[in-house]
Design a protein around this motif. Structure first.
Motif, PDB file in Angstrom:
ATOM      1  N   TYR A  31       2.444  -5.664  22.202  1.00  0.00           N
ATOM      2  CA  TYR A  31       2.713  -4.394  21.860  1.00  0.00           C
ATOM      3  C   TYR A  31       1.626  -3.389  21.304  1.00  0.00           C
ATOM      4  O   TYR A  31       0.656  -2.557  22.024  1.00  0.00           O
ATOM      5  CB  TYR A  31       3.908  -3.931  20.649  1.00  0.00           C
ATOM      6  N   MET A  36      -0.810  -0.045  11.210  1.00  0.00           N
ATOM      7  CA  MET A  36      -1.276   0.098  12.705  1.00  0.00           C
ATOM      8  C   MET A  36      -2.859   0.001  13.406  1.00  0.00           C
ATOM      9  O   MET A  36      -2.802  -0.813  13.959  1.00  0.00           O
ATOM     10  CB  MET A  36      -0.319   0.560  13.853  1.00  0.00           C
ATOM     11  N   PRO A  45       7.096  -4.025   8.544  1.00  0.00           N
ATOM     12  CA  PRO A  45       7.371  -3.885  10.272  1.00  0.00           C
ATOM     13  C   PRO A  45       6.294  -3.941  10.465  1.00  0.00           C
ATOM     14  O   PRO A  45       6.048  -4.686  12.487  1.00  0.00           O
ATOM     15  CB  PRO A  45       7.796  -2.528   9.540  1.00  0.00           C
ATOM     16  N   VAL A  46       4.965  -4.187   9.971  1.00  0.00           N
ATOM     17  CA  VAL A  46       4.058  -4.104  10.956  1.00  0.00           C
ATOM     18  C   VAL A  46       2.961  -5.244  11.542  1.00  0.00           C
ATOM     19  O   VAL A  46       3.028  -6.028  12.348  1.00  0.00           O
ATOM     20  CB  VAL A  46       2.538  -3.403   9.882  1.00  0.00           C
ATOM     21  N   VAL A 103       7.544   2.353  15.475  1.00  0.00           N
ATOM     22  CA  VAL A 103       7.080   0.836  14.749  1.00  0.00           C
ATOM     23  C   VAL A 103       8.268   0.919  13.452  1.00  0.00           C
ATOM     24  O   VAL A 103       7.604   1.948  12.515  1.00  0.00           O
ATOM     25  CB  VAL A 103       6.373   0.133  14.293  1.00  0.00           C
ATOM     26  N   TRP A 126       8.646 -11.087  18.080  1.00  0.00           N
ATOM     27  CA  TRP A 126       8.200 -11.010  16.924  1.00  0.00           C
ATOM     28  C   TRP A 126       7.278 -11.658  17.054  1.00  0.00           C
ATOM     29  O   TRP A 126       7.079 -12.883  17.534  1.00  0.00           O
ATOM     30  CB  TRP A 126       9.474 -11.638  15.799  1.00  0.00           C
ATOM     31  N   THR A 133       5.249  -7.172  14.198  1.00  0.00           N
ATOM     32  CA  THR A 133       4.850  -6.054  15.664  1.00  0.00           C
ATOM     33  C   THR A 133       3.999  -7.331  16.747  1.00  0.00           C
ATOM     34  O   THR A 133       2.561  -7.736  16.366  1.00  0.00           O
ATOM     35  CB  THR A 133       4.206  -4.828  15.396  1.00  0.00           C
ATOM     36  N   THR A 153       8.201   2.323  21.678  1.00  0.00           N
ATOM     37  CA  THR A 153       9.059   2.079  20.452  1.00  0.00           C
ATOM     38  C   THR A 153       9.063  -0.070  19.992  1.00  0.00           C
ATOM     39  O   THR A 153       8.734  -0.034  20.901  1.00  0.00           O
ATOM     40  CB  THR A 153      10.503   1.903  20.654  1.00  0.00           C
ATOM     41  N   ALA A 154       9.103  -0.318  18.559  1.00  0.00           N
ATOM     42  CA  ALA A 154       8.463  -1.297  18.763  1.00  0.00           C
ATOM     43  C   ALA A 154       9.568  -1.619  17.260  1.00  0.00           C
ATOM     44  O   ALA A 154       9.406  -2.212  16.375  1.00  0.00           O
ATOM     45  CB  ALA A 154       7.588  -1.912  18.594  1.00  0.00           C
ATOM     46  N   LEU A 187       3.666   5.565  18.254  1.00  0.00           N
ATOM     47  CA  LEU A 187       4.179   4.624  18.395  1.00  0.00           C
ATOM     48  C   LEU A 187       5.239   4.403  17.250  1.00  0.00           C
ATOM     49  O   LEU A 187       5.009   4.730  16.065  1.00  0.00           O
ATOM     50  CB  LEU A 187       2.711   3.860  17.676  1.00  0.00           C
ATOM     51  N   THR A 229       0.387   7.479  15.443  1.00  0.00           N
ATOM     52  CA  THR A 229       0.885   5.910  14.780  1.00  0.00           C
ATOM     53  C   THR A 229       0.087   6.302  13.198  1.00  0.00           C
ATOM     54  O   THR A 229      -0.167   6.705  12.542  1.00  0.00           O
ATOM     55  CB  THR A 229      -0.429   4.579  15.733  1.00  0.00           C
ATOM     56  N   LYS A 281      12.973  -2.832  15.103  1.00  0.00           N
ATOM     57  CA  LYS A 281      13.583  -4.100  15.396  1.00  0.00           C
ATOM     58  C   LYS A 281      14.537  -3.954  13.890  1.00  0.00           C
ATOM     59  O   LYS A 281      14.736  -2.869  13.168  1.00  0.00           O
ATOM     60  CB  LYS A 281      12.644  -4.961  14.385  1.00  0.00           C
TER      61      LYS A 281
END
Length: 347
Positions: A55, A76, A47-48, A121, A258, A51, A149-150, A119, A72, A152
């Motif tokens: 963002y 991140m 996920p990192v 993610v 992305w 991102t 939010t980020a 944050l 966070t 996915k």
């Protein structure tokens, strides 16, 4: 006359998607036990790593407002936005590392006169617990906690990869953690629509070996192409109903950006209108401007399965965990980090 090699001697490309699978493959050494024509590639399951720079830029922008602090996950901190990372602009008592969304609630109660922005993610794996936290904060407070939010969705990015002819994938190890939430049935489309063998498997060395060889049997024609759930103890066909309930309650979908890939349709989870008073983007005029900046980092090629980390000229030379050029070397779930930590010998 020169004898032709068997068809199977052509390179076979198997992609694993989950970052934990990436770690397990590297740590177990299974890559070096396989025939040389079998190539294991990592997908966009960190996920990192996916991102987007915008963002990070938005999170940094929040610190320009008075009495705003960020909460966070640790991975991140070192990921760069367009020009800087959170760690590079960190000032005392402005950015706090947390280990769960609930920690952000504790932080907000500790600093009642500040606005705390969490944050958020991740994929569908973390979306339920973040959703449960959002619902709890909406109903009970604290009033000074917001969410940026980020989050996915996995299906759209897999479709993006499989529909692109540049990304030749012969078999897929589906993301086990996401499957435990959404259910094995969420990934049957890989076989039914793209006619590709796909498996869900566990995270131990033996689990990974079983998954890879199940795929090879199908690719070689020894077994029919099908979807196999080899992780039935944790993955049910329909998934976890409570976790899916939190996703459906709190989020809706929209197009998402992305890192290194660009915009992917319907791939982001964002807060529904009911919960938007907790959305940092609704409270603050955060810029979402996309800036294209040249980079020597080839993370985008790696997370699309077009290259392995060791095929990047910067890997292990100018790009190391101490001096990462991209998020794939920063995150513990990143392909470059796993390759660097558990072995870089290719034979």
């Amino acid at each position: 006359m020169m004898k032709m090699k068997p068809e199977i001697e052509k390179t076979v490309r198997i992609m694993e998607v989950c970052g934990t699978h990436t770690q397990a493959i590297a740590k177990s050494g299974i890559r070096y036990l396989l025939p040389k024509h079998v190539k294991l590639l990592s997908g966009p399951g960190c996920p990192v790593c996916v991102t987007h720079e915008s963002y990070i830029d938005g999170a940094i922008d929040l610190l320009s407002y008075q009495n705003v602090i960020l909460a966070t996950f640790g991975d991140m901190l070192k990921v760069k936005g367009t020009y800087a990372s959170l760690s590079e602009i960190k000032r005392k008592d402005t950015i706090f590392t947390v280990y769960s969304p609930e920690d952000a609630i504790t932080l907000a109660r500790k600093y009642p006169h500040k606005t705390v922005v969490f944050l958020a993610v991740g994929f569908e794996t973390t979306a339920p617990i973040i959703g449960a936290t959002i619902k709890n904060v909406f109903e009970q407070g604290p009033e000074n906690l917001l969410f940026l939010t980020a989050l996915k969705r996995m299906e759209p990015i897999l479709r993006f990869i499989l529909e692109n002819e540049e990304n030749r994938i012969d078999g897929l190890i589906c993301p086990g953690h996401v499957a435990s939430v959404l259910g094995g049935d969420a990934f049957r489309f890989v076989t039914e629509e793209f006619n590709l063998p796909a498996v869900v498997c566990g995270f131990q060395g033996e689990d990974m070996k079983k998954g890879v060889y199940s795929l090879l049997d199908q690719i070689e024609g020894k077994q029919p192409v099908t979807f196999l759930n080899l992780y039935p103890n944790c993955v049910r066909n329909q998934g976890n109903p409570l976790a899916k309930e939190f996703i459906n309650e709190v989020y809706e979908t929209e197009d998402g950006f992305w890192r290194g890939i660009g915009e992917v349709g319907d791939s982001a989870l964002v807060l529904k209108e009911k919960y938007q008073r907790l959305d940092a983007k609704k409270r603050f005029p955060i810029s979402e401007k996309i800036t294209l900046k040249p980079s020597v980092c080839q993370c985008s090629e790696i997370i699309l399965g077009r290259k392995a980390p060791y095929e990047c000229s910067q890997f292990g030379v100018n790009c190391t965990p101490e001096n990462p050029l991209g998020p794939c070397m920063i995150s513990s779930e990143g392909a470059c980090s796993a390759h660097y930590k558990y072995g870089r010998v290719i034979f």
